[in-house]
Design a protein around this motif. Structure first.
Motif, PDB file in Angstrom:
ATOM      1  N   SER A  33       0.805  -1.220   0.000  1.00 48.79           N
ATOM      2  CA  SER A  33       0.000   0.000   0.000  1.00 48.79           C
ATOM      3  C   SER A  33       0.841   1.275   0.000  1.00 48.79           C
ATOM      4  N   SER A  34       2.097   1.163   0.445  1.00 47.83           N
ATOM      5  CA  SER A  34       2.966   2.344   0.487  1.00 47.83           C
ATOM      6  C   SER A  34       3.949   2.398  -0.678  1.00 47.83           C
ATOM      7  N   ARG A  35       3.926   1.409  -1.556  1.00 47.47           N
ATOM      8  CA  ARG A  35       4.977   1.298  -2.569  1.00 47.47           C
ATOM      9  C   ARG A  35       4.928   2.390  -3.638  1.00 47.47           C
ATOM     10  N   TRP A  36       3.741   2.726  -4.160  1.00 48.39           N
ATOM     11  CA  TRP A  36       3.727   3.704  -5.250  1.00 48.39           C
ATOM     12  C   TRP A  36       4.216   5.066  -4.768  1.00 48.39           C
ATOM     13  N   VAL A  37       3.858   5.424  -3.520  1.00 45.07           N
ATOM     14  CA  VAL A  37       4.326   6.699  -2.966  1.00 45.07           C
ATOM     15  C   VAL A  37       5.842   6.660  -2.782  1.00 45.07           C
ATOM     16  N   TYR A  38       6.344   5.545  -2.296  1.00 45.71           N
ATOM     17  CA  TYR A  38       7.787   5.388  -2.121  1.00 45.71           C
ATOM     18  C   TYR A  38       8.523   5.511  -3.455  1.00 45.71           C
ATOM     19  N   ASP A  39       8.024   4.820  -4.470  1.00 45.23           N
ATOM     20  CA  ASP A  39       8.652   4.891  -5.790  1.00 45.23           C
ATOM     21  C   ASP A  39       8.664   6.329  -6.309  1.00 45.23           C
ATOM     22  N   ALA A  40       7.532   7.017  -6.147  1.00 40.49           N
ATOM     23  CA  ALA A  40       7.443   8.392  -6.630  1.00 40.49           C
ATOM     24  C   ALA A  40       8.409   9.305  -5.886  1.00 40.49           C
ATOM     25  N   TYR A  41       8.460   9.173  -4.568  1.00 38.57           N
ATOM     26  CA  TYR A  41       9.373  10.016  -3.793  1.00 38.57           C
ATOM     27  C   TYR A  41      10.829   9.733  -4.149  1.00 38.57           C
ATOM     28  N   GLN A  42      11.187   8.477  -4.272  1.00 38.44           N
ATOM     29  CA  GLN A  42      12.567   8.143  -4.619  1.00 38.44           C
ATOM     30  C   GLN A  42      12.960   8.748  -5.960  1.00 38.44           C
ATOM     31  N   HIS A  43      12.063   8.674  -6.919  1.00 39.65           N
ATOM     32  CA  HIS A  43      12.300   9.249  -8.243  1.00 39.65           C
ATOM     33  C   HIS A  43      12.551  10.758  -8.141  1.00 39.65           C
ATOM     34  N   LYS A  44      11.708  11.441  -7.389  1.00 43.67           N
ATOM     35  CA  LYS A  44      11.802  12.891  -7.278  1.00 43.67           C
ATOM     36  C   LYS A  44      13.008  13.326  -6.440  1.00 43.67           C
ATOM     37  N   ILE A  45      13.259  12.622  -5.348  1.00 46.43           N
ATOM     38  CA  ILE A  45      14.387  12.969  -4.478  1.00 46.43           C
ATOM     39  C   ILE A  45      15.713  12.790  -5.213  1.00 46.43           C
ATOM     40  N   GLY A  89      -2.468  13.122   1.078  1.00 42.23           N
ATOM     41  CA  GLY A  89      -2.910  12.241   2.148  1.00 42.23           C
ATOM     42  C   GLY A  89      -1.848  11.979   3.198  1.00 42.23           C
ATOM     43  N   LEU A  90      -0.585  12.254   2.889  1.00 41.86           N
ATOM     44  CA  LEU A  90       0.491  12.077   3.870  1.00 41.86           C
ATOM     45  C   LEU A  90       0.463  13.165   4.935  1.00 41.86           C
ATOM     46  N   GLY A  91      -0.258  14.245   4.700  1.00 45.27           N
ATOM     47  CA  GLY A  91      -0.424  15.273   5.725  1.00 45.27           C
ATOM     48  C   GLY A  91       0.628  16.371   5.678  1.00 45.27           C
ATOM     49  N   LEU A  92       0.272  17.499   6.248  1.00 46.24           N
ATOM     50  CA  LEU A  92       1.140  18.674   6.231  1.00 46.24           C
ATOM     51  C   LEU A  92       2.480  18.447   6.922  1.00 46.24           C
ATOM     52  N   PRO A  93       2.534  17.899   8.147  1.00 40.60           N
ATOM     53  CA  PRO A  93       3.832  17.749   8.811  1.00 40.60           C
ATOM     54  C   PRO A  93       4.829  16.943   7.987  1.00 40.60           C
ATOM     55  N   TYR A  94       4.372  15.848   7.393  1.00 42.43           N
ATOM     56  CA  TYR A  94       5.296  15.001   6.646  1.00 42.43           C
ATOM     57  C   TYR A  94       5.751  15.681   5.356  1.00 42.43           C
ATOM     58  N   ILE A  95       4.834  16.286   4.628  1.00 41.61           N
ATOM     59  CA  ILE A  95       5.182  16.949   3.367  1.00 41.61           C
ATOM     60  C   ILE A  95       6.193  18.069   3.612  1.00 41.61           C
ATOM     61  N   LYS A 123      -2.457  15.664  13.147  1.00 44.82           N
ATOM     62  CA  LYS A 123      -2.777  14.320  13.629  1.00 44.82           C
ATOM     63  C   LYS A 123      -2.502  13.306  12.534  1.00 44.82           C
ATOM     64  N   ALA A 124      -1.732  12.270  12.842  1.00 42.68           N
ATOM     65  CA  ALA A 124      -1.359  11.268  11.852  1.00 42.68           C
ATOM     66  C   ALA A 124      -2.567  10.442  11.425  1.00 42.68           C
ATOM     67  N   ASN A 125      -2.732  10.262  10.119  1.00 40.39           N
ATOM     68  CA  ASN A 125      -3.805   9.413   9.608  1.00 40.39           C
ATOM     69  C   ASN A 125      -3.241   8.053   9.200  1.00 40.39           C
ATOM     70  N   SER A 126      -4.092   7.153   8.787  1.00 40.85           N
ATOM     71  CA  SER A 126      -3.669   5.790   8.473  1.00 40.85           C
ATOM     72  C   SER A 126      -2.662   5.750   7.332  1.00 40.85           C
ATOM     73  N   GLN A 127      -2.766   6.692   6.404  1.00 39.77           N
ATOM     74  CA  GLN A 127      -1.875   6.675   5.244  1.00 39.77           C
ATOM     75  C   GLN A 127      -0.437   7.016   5.620  1.00 39.77           C
ATOM     76  N   VAL A 128      -0.263   8.086   6.394  1.00 39.21           N
ATOM     77  CA  VAL A 128       1.097   8.461   6.770  1.00 39.21           C
ATOM     78  C   VAL A 128       1.672   7.476   7.788  1.00 39.21           C
ATOM     79  N   ILE A 129       0.830   6.907   8.634  1.00 43.44           N
ATOM     80  CA  ILE A 129       1.296   5.882   9.583  1.00 43.44           C
ATOM     81  C   ILE A 129       1.843   4.688   8.822  1.00 43.44           C
ATOM     82  N   ASP A 130       1.086   4.215   7.848  1.00 40.57           N
ATOM     83  CA  ASP A 130       1.524   3.104   7.011  1.00 40.57           C
ATOM     84  C   ASP A 130       2.847   3.432   6.333  1.00 40.57           C
TER      85      ASP A 130
END
Length: 325
Positions: A33-45, A89-95, A123-130
């Motif tokens: 469930s977290s893989r596509w976001v990880y792939d996208a971030y790695q590409h951009k970073i 969906g990752l939330g303001l603090p994380y972004i 407040k952390a939601n399920s998406q950023v926790i995952d």
């Protein structure tokens, strides 16, 4: 009764211990469930880190991934532009934290932040926790002990069990979202009218009007987080320019009093936090035909029109102290 209470207390303690042990065991265990976001971030970073000169970094949620043409901005600024936007969906603090880790003195941060993020109290939601527990242990270690406990408490049983399984971690190679549909600057590709599915079209037909105006009037929101971010940027010689996000227009945004107050007053409210804000939110609310699959995601042709409007604002803007770089 006493035996029952002792049994219940003992069971609770055993389950609590198992839960904590399970949390420690699965930290860093990848989830699908977290893989596509990880792939996208790695590409951009990686794209951002490959540039040694001052850059323009786009910081927001997926509205900017779909809605910003970084090549057009690169031609305007005559410096490299990297689109760091992935998922609101990752939330303001994380972004904000991701951008802090990547930005360097002399950079410009363009921030077309979703309105929901301004109202995010943290407040952390399920998406950023995952995501954090599976993919970003540096961020996990930066959390206070209380925040870590809040993350652990917010981990649902299904996700807890999934993390314990340590399943194979295969990259995402199909579907709309993921690094496979990002260009070299981090912009979304494959978002043409011909590539829309029946489901994409149907989702837009039922898209609701958001209640941001009422929320802004009753919630504390992420205003303090944004104020701290402005102070950080100034201290590190980083120029931040906030601009409106794209949003599917609804008549409610024009008629509801609380919405009128929110959208009209947002630029001044952001300015008071120490950030420059260009443009008027209502000027960037578009009709349904502009959008791809959600009320924040533009089609490719609409992205060009939207980016051209942003560039027009940048061209007309007066130079400020943060433009010295």
């Amino acid at each position: 009764m006493k035996k029952f209470l002792l049994t219940m207390t003992g069971s609770f303690l055993i389950l609590s211990i198992l839960w904590v042990v399970g949390i420690k065991y699965q930290l860093g265990a990848a989830t699908a469930s977290s893989r596509w976001v990880y792939d996208a971030y790695q590409h951009k970073i990686h794209a951002a880190q490959a540039v040694n000169t001052p850059r323009v970094l786009v910081v927001a949620g997926s509205n900017a991934m779909f809605g910003i043409d970084s090549g057009m901005l690169e031609n305007f600024w005559q410096k490299p532009v990297i689109n760091l936007a992935v998922n609101a969906g990752l939330g303001l603090p994380y972004i904000l934290d991701v951008s802090r880790r990547i930005a360097r003195p002399g950079d410009i941060i363009l921030m077309p932040m979703e309105y929901a993020l301004y109202l995010d109290a943290g407040k952390a939601n399920s998406q950023v926790i995952d995501y954090v527990m599976a993919r970003d242990l540096d961020y996990w270690r930066s959390l206070t002990r209380l925040q870590q406990l809040q993350y652990a408490a917010g981990l649902g049983p299904e996700r807890w069990l999934h993390g314990l399984r340590h399943l194979p971690d295969s990259p995402v190679t199909s579907g709309t979202y993921g690094a496979h549909h990002l260009d070299a600057r981090g912009d979304q590709t494959h978002s043409s009218p011909a590539e829309r599915s029946a489901g994409d079209i149907a989702a837009l037909k039922v898209a609701k009007a958001w209640d941001y105006g009422h929320r802004a009037a009753t919630e504390t929101g992420g205003w303090k987080l944004m104020e701290n971010y402005a102070q950080w940027a100034k201290a590190n010689n980083i120029c931040v320019i906030a601009m409106p996000t794209v949003l599917l227009h609804h008549a409610k945004y024009d008629s509801d009093v609380e919405d009128q107050i929110f959208y009209t007053g947002l630029p001044a409210r952001i300015n008071k936090l120490g950030l420059e804000y260009l443009g008027k939110p209502r000027d960037f609310m578009y009709e349904e035909s502009w959008f791809f699959d959600t009320d924040h995601h533009l089609q490719d042709w609409a992205r060009e029109k939207h980016t051209a409007k942003l560039i027009a604002l940048l061209q007309a803007r007066e130079k400020t102290a943060c433009d010295k770089q």
